[in-house]
Design an enzyme around this catalytic site. Structure first.
Site, PDB file in Angstrom:
ATOM      1  N   GLU A 122      30.573 111.675  71.931  1.00 53.60           N
ATOM      2  CA  GLU A 122      30.564 113.499  71.859  1.00 53.60           C
ATOM      3  C   GLU A 122      29.142 114.220  72.528  1.00 53.60           C
ATOM      4  OE1 GLU A 122      29.754 116.575  68.372  1.00 53.60           O
ATOM      5  OE2 GLU A 122      31.056 115.057  67.842  1.00 53.60           O
ATOM      6  N   ASP A 123      28.034 113.110  72.355  1.00 46.36           N
ATOM      7  CA  ASP A 123      26.872 113.698  73.034  1.00 46.36           C
ATOM      8  C   ASP A 123      26.238 112.832  74.008  1.00 46.36           C
ATOM      9  OD1 ASP A 123      27.038 115.775  70.895  1.00 46.36           O
ATOM     10  OD2 ASP A 123      26.039 114.539  69.337  1.00 46.36           O
TER      11      ASP A 123
END
Length: 731
Positions: A122-123
């Site tokens: 996600e990051d």
């Protein structure tokens, strides 16, 4: 999972720690962040930063292979390097804290590995394919399950669609939600620097979605702490009041719970039962609920006593000793061992009292039950692995851990962690037409926090939320085919679809065969489950105006001469000219006029009696007619009557049915096919989805009456046909 979360030491509302069931070491996130920045350790040596995780993991899994954890930490730390939380700590402290929460609950190695990596896709630039290549399909599936959908792609629908994706993934592997719950707990612990409105928004979603999910999955350790953190943010004044009550009680010199505990230890020691008696403080929200319920708090209201034993049988032995040697409060006894809660919880609940009025609540369970009560599905380890397998191996399982669909052991599908509520949720979410409907329906569904089990006539079961009706049971069993449901029998008795079911009821759903059958809009008033509501709403949306048409369908005209329709009330047609009765004679007065009573409409072969009425007319009744006793008690003399040779007869029948289109036409057709002539008929307005039809019929042969009644009962929607007993005057 949010890089915006911060450390409690930074500005913002600080939540005082609630009494904990066991002490946890305080983790210095800044020290962990510094250790993380020192870089990965050499192969074979574990980084200092995951020392707390390893210690907690080894406490539950002494023989666990720690190499996956080392490699996962190395990848996570290098990927998140340079990212900071709003509190100033390196971002790696967040996945470390989430993983520690799960390790303390007893999660197995695969879950911890995925937890360390849960934000990488996600990051950071790490891809799911890279995770799969390095850690296997199970870890890849778990990381994918908790990865958020991008707002840039989904806009305002990103949050509900992320939860939908996560729940679908949980349906295949419940460990997805374990990671999400631990992730939300750490973010709630470190929510202090966010704007108050954002804190409130996150707290509301936590209260309405995550806490109910934690409850349903049995993860009480996370659920209770989440409740307290939400309580502090959304109700700060009440939280402070509750905190004051707890502090004041802790300062008391006397301790009634400790005295109860010591008395119990003596009782159990004398009975030679090995048991551990502990005081279990209530968390803030629990204290708040008790104070609102009881007003003035007693000493024992701030906690409960927990008795831990080794075997199931010991639980009942403890219960017997406590009820024998102390004063039990019988109304407080509940057996959740014999009948576990839907979230895996097992325990015996009771309460004991003493002379001064203090009452102590007692929980009795085994050590294993206690582990499951605290950690729920997390305590199952890898629930999809064969007993001899080391968690993390593929073992021929499907991606996501769940066995291949249809896998069978001893005749039953292997599915240890997919309870009924989750299966139902996965079913109805597919039919939710848009993200807003899904989001609002999910919150409503999760607000129903108790389940009941009802039985089908074939011995199968249906799991339904508390308060469910026959409408809900129909859609749970038949899906969209439940549109044709016309009623039900509950425990053998006829019931309307609005009937609320109770735990243990047996439900037989009465289904029509007409393909044109359709649901009624009023069903929505009785539908409690999302599956039922969505199915009904979808049908009504696809058939605009159909509901209005169906509501008037009972007034449609049957194919018969002499018909008339009463607008807005009953449909009726009748032949007003009375017919003389010649099939019966009076024994002593053959010339007397005879009239068959309309209240019971006797037919040849019925046992009958007569009564003389005004004008010398003899009225003939069936002997079981209620009017016979009434006339006899009024002093009327009975007259001996007997049937003649004629078999032709007139009879009044009452048909009870569930309302549906074309029913009146189908009934009159069935009557005509059997050769009966309709003299008169009325159809009363529908009441609670039931319709009552009354027909006066002329039959050429009374012996054909049973066949006629069977033919009428065979009409779809008709559940009973009987001869009238009381619809006409007795004289």
């Amino acid at each position: 999972m949010s890089a915006e979360a911060t450390n409690p030491a930074t500005p913002g509302p600080v939540v005082p720690a609630a009494p904990r069931r066991r002490s946890r070491p305080r983790i210095d996130l800044r020290r962990l962040g510094k250790a993380a920045l020192l870089g990965p350790a050499t192969r074979g040596r574990l980084p200092d930063a995951i020392g707390h995780v390893v210690e907690a993991h080894r406490a539950h899994h002494p023989d666990a292979d720690l190499e996956p954890l080392r490699r996962a930490y190395v990848l996570a730390e290098s990927s998140h390097r340079g990212q900071m939380r709003k509190s100033g700590e390196p971002y790696i402290t967040h996945p470390l804290a989430v993983t520690l929460i799960l390790a303390e609950l007893g999660a197995e190695t695969v879950t911890l590995t995925a937890s360390l990596l849960h934000d990488t896709v996600e990051d950071t630039d790490v891809t799911l394919d890279q995770v799969g290549e390095q850690f296997g399909a199970e870890v890849r599936y778990l990381v994918d399950g908790v990865t958020k959908l991008e707002k840039v792609d989904y806009g305002a629908a990103a949050e509900p669609e992320t939860f939908r994706k996560m729940l679908v993934a949980t349906g295949n592997d419940v460990r997805v939600m374990s990671i999400k719950l631990a992730d939300r707990l750490h973010n709630m612990r470190t929510l202090g620097v966010m704007r108050p409105e954002k804190q409130a928004r996150i707290a509301k979603v936590t209260r309405e979605v995550l806490i109910p999910l934690a409850e349903r999955l049995g993860v009480q350790a996370l659920k209770t702490e989440l409740e307290d953190l939400v309580f502090a943010i959304l109700h700060p004044e009440e939280y402070e009041h509750t905190r004051g009550l707890i502090v004041d009680n802790a300062a008391r010199e006397d301790d009634a719970l400790a005295e109860f505990a010591e008395a119990m230890r003596v009782v159990l020691r004398d009975a030679d039962i090995q048991a551990e008696v502990l005081i279990r403080p209530r968390h803030f929200v629990s204290v708040h609920r008790v104070s609102r319920k009881r007003g003035r708090m007693r000493d024992c209201d701030f906690g409960r006593l927990l008795v831990l034993v080794n075997e199931d049988a010991d639980c009942y032995a403890v219960l017997g000793e406590l009820h024998t040697c102390m004063t039990p409060v019988v109304s407080e006894f509940k057996d959740f061992i014999a009948v576990p809660k839907f979230n895996l919880y097992q325990s015996l609940h009771t309460a004991v009292a003493r002379a001064d009025g203090q009452v102590a609540e007692v929980l009795i369970r085994t050590h294993q039950m206690h582990k499951v009560a605290e950690a729920g599905v997390v305590a199952l380890g890898n629930p999809y692995a064969a007993p001899a397998e080391e968690p993390g191996g593929e073992g021929g399982r499907a991606v996501g851990g769940r066995p291949e669909s249809g896998a069978v052991v001893d005749g039953e599908r292997v599915d240890p962690t997919r309870p009924g509520w989750l299966s139902r949720l996965l079913d109805w979410q597919e039919a939710a037409p848009d993200p807003d409907t899904f989001w609002s329906t999910l919150r409503e569904d999760l607000a129903q926090d108790r389940e009941i089990t009802v039985f089908r006539p074939d011995g199968g079961t249906l799991g339904l939320p508390d308060g469910a009706t026959c409408v809900d049971a129909a859609y749970a069993q038949y899906g969209d085919d439940a549109h044709a449901c016309m009623g039900a029998r509950v425990n053998g008795r006829l019931a309307t679809l609005s009937t609320v079911l109770r735990d243990g009821d047996t439900v037989q759903l009465l289904m029509g065969q007409d393909p044109a059958s359709e649901p009624s809009r009023e069903w929505l008033e009785h539908a409690h489950t999302p599956a039922a509501r969505i199915a009904i709403q979808r049908w009504l949306a696809a058939h605009p105006g159909a509901d209005a048409a169906s509501s008037s369908s009972e007034s449609e005209k049957p194919a018969s001469s002499g018909e008339r329709t009463a607008s807005g009330a009953a449909a009726a047609f009748e032949e007003p000219v009375p017919r003389p009765d010649t099939a019966i004679t009076v024994v002593d007065r053959p010339e007397a006029s005879v009239r068959l009573a309309g209240c019971c409409t006797p037919v040849p072969s019925d046992e009958v009696t007569g009564f003389a009425v005004r004008g010398g007319v003899v009225t003939v009744h069936r002997v079981e007619c209620a009017a016979v006793a009434r006339l006899a008690s009024a002093g009327r003399a009975e007259v001996d009557v007997r049937w003649g040779d004629t078999t032709e007869c007139r009879v009044t029948l009452v048909a009870e049915s569930f309302g549906r289109p074309h029913l009146l036409a189908d009934l009159t057709e069935a009557i005509a096919v059997e050769g009966a002539e309709i003299v008169s008929a009325t159809v009363e307005p529908p009441s609670q989805q039931r319709v009552r039809h009354t027909y006066t019929l002329q039959l050429p042969d009374a012996g054909h009456l049973p066949t006629l009644m069977r033919a009428m009962r065979d009409v779809a929607g008709v559940y009973d046909v009987s001869r009238t007993q009381h619809h006409a005057p007795a004289s």
